[in-house]
Design a protein around this motif. Structure first.
Motif, PDB file in Angstrom:
ATOM      1  N   GLN A 131      12.690  40.350 -89.479  1.00 57.57           N
ATOM      2  CA  GLN A 131      11.505  41.137 -89.155  1.00 57.57           C
ATOM      3  C   GLN A 131      11.573  41.730 -87.743  1.00 57.57           C
ATOM      4  O   GLN A 131      10.888  42.698 -87.439  1.00 57.57           O
ATOM      5  N   THR A 132      12.408  41.152 -86.885  1.00 54.62           N
ATOM      6  CA  THR A 132      12.520  41.685 -85.520  1.00 54.62           C
ATOM      7  C   THR A 132      13.205  43.050 -85.506  1.00 54.62           C
ATOM      8  O   THR A 132      13.200  43.743 -84.489  1.00 54.62           O
ATOM      9  N   LEU A 133      13.808  43.442 -86.636  1.00 48.11           N
ATOM     10  CA  LEU A 133      14.471  44.750 -86.711  1.00 48.11           C
ATOM     11  C   LEU A 133      13.484  45.879 -86.992  1.00 48.11           C
ATOM     12  O   LEU A 133      13.851  47.059 -86.894  1.00 48.11           O
ATOM     13  N   LEU A 134      12.260  45.535 -87.330  1.00 45.73           N
ATOM     14  CA  LEU A 134      11.262  46.542 -87.696  1.00 45.73           C
ATOM     15  C   LEU A 134      11.088  47.557 -86.573  1.00 45.73           C
ATOM     16  O   LEU A 134      10.957  47.207 -85.403  1.00 45.73           O
ATOM     17  N   LEU A 135      11.153  48.847 -86.953  1.00 49.25           N
ATOM     18  CA  LEU A 135      10.991  49.995 -86.057  1.00 49.25           C
ATOM     19  C   LEU A 135      12.178  50.216 -85.111  1.00 49.25           C
ATOM     20  O   LEU A 135      12.120  51.095 -84.247  1.00 49.25           O
ATOM     21  N   LYS A 136      13.240  49.433 -85.291  1.00 51.69           N
ATOM     22  CA  LYS A 136      14.429  49.655 -84.469  1.00 51.69           C
ATOM     23  C   LYS A 136      15.240  50.825 -85.025  1.00 51.69           C
ATOM     24  O   LYS A 136      15.109  51.215 -86.182  1.00 51.69           O
ATOM     25  N   GLU A 137      16.099  51.362 -84.177  1.00 49.88           N
ATOM     26  CA  GLU A 137      16.949  52.474 -84.595  1.00 49.88           C
ATOM     27  C   GLU A 137      18.185  51.940 -85.308  1.00 49.88           C
ATOM     28  O   GLU A 137      18.759  50.922 -84.920  1.00 49.88           O
ATOM     29  N   ALA A 138      18.570  52.627 -86.375  1.00 53.81           N
ATOM     30  CA  ALA A 138      19.780  52.291 -87.124  1.00 53.81           C
ATOM     31  C   ALA A 138      20.606  53.559 -87.288  1.00 53.81           C
ATOM     32  O   ALA A 138      20.110  54.676 -87.064  1.00 53.81           O
ATOM     33  N   GLU A 139      21.851  53.376 -87.677  1.00 52.07           N
ATOM     34  CA  GLU A 139      22.735  54.528 -87.892  1.00 52.07           C
ATOM     35  C   GLU A 139      23.489  54.332 -89.198  1.00 52.07           C
ATOM     36  O   GLU A 139      24.025  53.248 -89.463  1.00 52.07           O
ATOM     37  N   SER A 140      23.499  55.377 -90.016  1.00 52.40           N
ATOM     38  CA  SER A 140      24.195  55.276 -91.300  1.00 52.40           C
ATOM     39  C   SER A 140      25.704  55.222 -91.075  1.00 52.40           C
ATOM     40  O   SER A 140      26.255  55.977 -90.278  1.00 52.40           O
ATOM     41  N   VAL A 141      26.348  54.267 -91.749  1.00 53.75           N
ATOM     42  CA  VAL A 141      27.809  54.157 -91.645  1.00 53.75           C
ATOM     43  C   VAL A 141      28.484  54.693 -92.904  1.00 53.75           C
ATOM     44  O   VAL A 141      29.710  54.772 -92.974  1.00 53.75           O
ATOM     45  N   THR A 142      27.668  55.050 -93.902  1.00 57.90           N
ATOM     46  CA  THR A 142      28.156  55.734 -95.095  1.00 57.90           C
ATOM     47  C   THR A 142      27.155  56.833 -95.425  1.00 57.90           C
ATOM     48  O   THR A 142      25.991  56.770 -95.007  1.00 57.90           O
ATOM     49  N   ALA A 143      27.596  57.825 -96.167  1.00 57.38           N
ATOM     50  CA  ALA A 143      26.650  58.823 -96.672  1.00 57.38           C
ATOM     51  C   ALA A 143      25.795  58.158 -97.743  1.00 57.38           C
ATOM     52  O   ALA A 143      26.277  57.328 -98.513  1.00 57.38           O
ATOM     53  N   PHE A 144      24.508  58.481 -97.770  1.00 56.43           N
ATOM     54  CA  PHE A 144      23.615  57.882 -98.763  1.00 56.43           C
ATOM     55  C   PHE A 144      23.865  58.505-100.128  1.00 56.43           C
ATOM     56  O   PHE A 144      23.991  59.734-100.257  1.00 56.43           O
ATOM     57  N   VAL A 145      23.946  57.675-101.138  1.00 55.15           N
ATOM     58  CA  VAL A 145      24.093  58.111-102.525  1.00 55.15           C
ATOM     59  C   VAL A 145      22.919  57.533-103.301  1.00 55.15           C
ATOM     60  O   VAL A 145      22.676  56.322-103.250  1.00 55.15           O
ATOM     61  N   ASN A 146      22.200  58.395-104.022  1.00 56.72           N
ATOM     62  CA  ASN A 146      20.992  57.975-104.733  1.00 56.72           C
ATOM     63  C   ASN A 146      20.010  57.278-103.786  1.00 56.72           C
ATOM     64  O   ASN A 146      19.391  56.264-104.138  1.00 56.72           O
ATOM     65  N   ASP A 147      19.903  57.837-102.585  1.00 53.21           N
ATOM     66  CA  ASP A 147      18.967  57.360-101.564  1.00 53.21           C
ATOM     67  C   ASP A 147      19.290  55.955-101.045  1.00 53.21           C
ATOM     68  O   ASP A 147      18.434  55.276-100.495  1.00 53.21           O
ATOM     69  N   LYS A 148      20.535  55.528-101.224  1.00 51.51           N
ATOM     70  CA  LYS A 148      20.958  54.213-100.730  1.00 51.51           C
ATOM     71  C   LYS A 148      22.263  54.349 -99.955  1.00 51.51           C
ATOM     72  O   LYS A 148      23.119  55.179-100.296  1.00 51.51           O
ATOM     73  N   GLY A 149      22.408  53.527 -98.932  1.00 50.20           N
ATOM     74  CA  GLY A 149      23.634  53.542 -98.151  1.00 50.20           C
ATOM     75  C   GLY A 149      23.682  52.375 -97.187  1.00 50.20           C
ATOM     76  O   GLY A 149      22.756  51.564 -97.126  1.00 50.20           O
ATOM     77  N   MET A 150      24.758  52.288 -96.430  1.00 54.71           N
ATOM     78  CA  MET A 150      24.904  51.229 -95.446  1.00 54.71           C
ATOM     79  C   MET A 150      24.553  51.756 -94.063  1.00 54.71           C
ATOM     80  O   MET A 150      24.905  52.886 -93.708  1.00 54.71           O
ATOM     81  N   VAL A 151      23.835  50.924 -93.310  1.00 55.12           N
ATOM     82  CA  VAL A 151      23.484  51.295 -91.944  1.00 55.12           C
ATOM     83  C   VAL A 151      23.913  50.169 -91.000  1.00 55.12           C
ATOM     84  O   VAL A 151      24.065  49.018 -91.409  1.00 55.12           O
ATOM     85  N   LYS A 152      24.108  50.526 -89.740  1.00 55.69           N
ATOM     86  CA  LYS A 152      24.391  49.502 -88.735  1.00 55.69           C
ATOM     87  C   LYS A 152      23.253  49.476 -87.738  1.00 55.69           C
ATOM     88  O   LYS A 152      22.626  50.495 -87.439  1.00 55.69           O
ATOM     89  N   VAL A 153      22.989  48.279 -87.232  1.00 55.81           N
ATOM     90  CA  VAL A 153      21.907  48.089 -86.274  1.00 55.81           C
ATOM     91  C   VAL A 153      22.315  46.957 -85.333  1.00 55.81           C
ATOM     92  O   VAL A 153      23.093  46.083 -85.708  1.00 55.81           O
ATOM     93  N   VAL A 154      21.805  46.992 -84.124  1.00 60.46           N
ATOM     94  CA  VAL A 154      22.103  45.931 -83.165  1.00 60.46           C
ATOM     95  C   VAL A 154      21.127  44.784 -83.393  1.00 60.46           C
ATOM     96  O   VAL A 154      19.915  44.956 -83.314  1.00 60.46           O
ATOM     97  N   ARG A 155      21.690  43.613 -83.699  1.00 59.65           N
ATOM     98  CA  ARG A 155      20.884  42.419 -83.942  1.00 59.65           C
ATOM     99  C   ARG A 155      21.424  41.277 -83.093  1.00 59.65           C
ATOM    100  O   ARG A 155      22.595  40.923 -83.196  1.00 59.65           O
ATOM    101  N   ASP A 156      20.604  40.736 -82.239  1.00 61.45           N
ATOM    102  CA  ASP A 156      21.003  39.640 -81.351  1.00 61.45           C
ATOM    103  C   ASP A 156      22.222  40.008 -80.511  1.00 61.45           C
ATOM    104  O   ASP A 156      23.136  39.212 -80.310  1.00 61.45           O
ATOM    105  N   GLY A 157      22.248  41.269 -80.075  1.00 58.41           N
ATOM    106  CA  GLY A 157      23.302  41.703 -79.169  1.00 58.41           C
ATOM    107  C   GLY A 157      24.598  42.112 -79.824  1.00 58.41           C
ATOM    108  O   GLY A 157      25.568  42.436 -79.142  1.00 58.41           O
TER     109      GLY A 157
END
Length: 198
Positions: A131-157
């Motif tokens: 829940q601490t990730l809520l409203l944080k910035e993420a970046e897609s690491v794959t193109a989204f297919v059918n509105d789904k994809g992989m994202v990366k985010v900084v968690r605990d450094g």
């Protein structure tokens, strides 16, 4: 089998079982010990009863009881030195038992304890709640297919990746790799994120 060997094996076995949680991702089994007296006082406070202060000496006495880690460590060194005195110096079992405590204590206090504390600095640190990730910035690491994809985010450094779904009102929008997104919802059970374009 020598009684000293038995004590050595018991001590080593205990240390191994205590080290597994500490270095296997369950930090807190060793590193965060809650004193007995503090827990008892907190429990009384929760139920509306004031903590007892008349028996103030009990905390002092409990503080003299060594931790399980210390006990297992002392058993290990006591068994090792006792066996050394008996086998190498050909002393009797009784004399070996009398001589072994001092070197066992000195090694545990001035070698094992500092080494253990140093190693615990590298023990696995638990992840924070998703829940601490809520409203944080993420970046897609794959193109989204059918509105789904992989994202990366900084968690605990550190950077981690999650499966992400595009927010309902943005479905159908093309999300190429490297797109900046904001985390709108967190599904902790499925470890899945709902994201939208910033």
């Amino acid at each position: 089998m020598s009684v000293f060997i038995i004590l050595l094996v018991i001590g080593l076995t205990g240390l191994v079982f205590m080290a597994i949680p500490a270095f296997g991702g369950h930090h807190g089994a060793i590193g965060h010990h809650v004193p007995f007296t503090g827990h008892a006082h907190a429990a009384h406070a929760v139920h509306g009863h004031p903590p007892h202060t008349s028996n103030s000496n009990s905390g002092t006495y409990l503080g003299l009881i060594p931790s399980p880690r210390t006990l297992f460590s002392l058993l290990t060194f006591y068994g090792a030195f006792g066996n050394l005195f008996q086998q190498q110096f050909h002393l009797t079992v009784g004399l070996s038992a009398l001589l072994a405590p001092l070197p066992a204590y000195l090694i545990e206090r001035f070698v094992a304890t500092p080494l253990w504390n140093f190693l615990l600095k590298f023990a696995a640190v638990p992840d924070s709640e998703l829940q601490t990730l809520l409203l944080k910035e993420a970046e897609s690491v794959t193109a989204f297919v059918n509105d789904k994809g992989m994202v990366k985010v900084v968690r605990d450094g550190r950077e981690v990746q999650f499966l992400a779904h595009l927010a309902t009102d943005q479905k159908g929008i093309a999300i190429p790799m490297g797109t900046k997104l904001r985390i709108e919802e967190v599904d902790a059970e499925k470890e899945r994120l709902i994201v939208r374009l910033i």
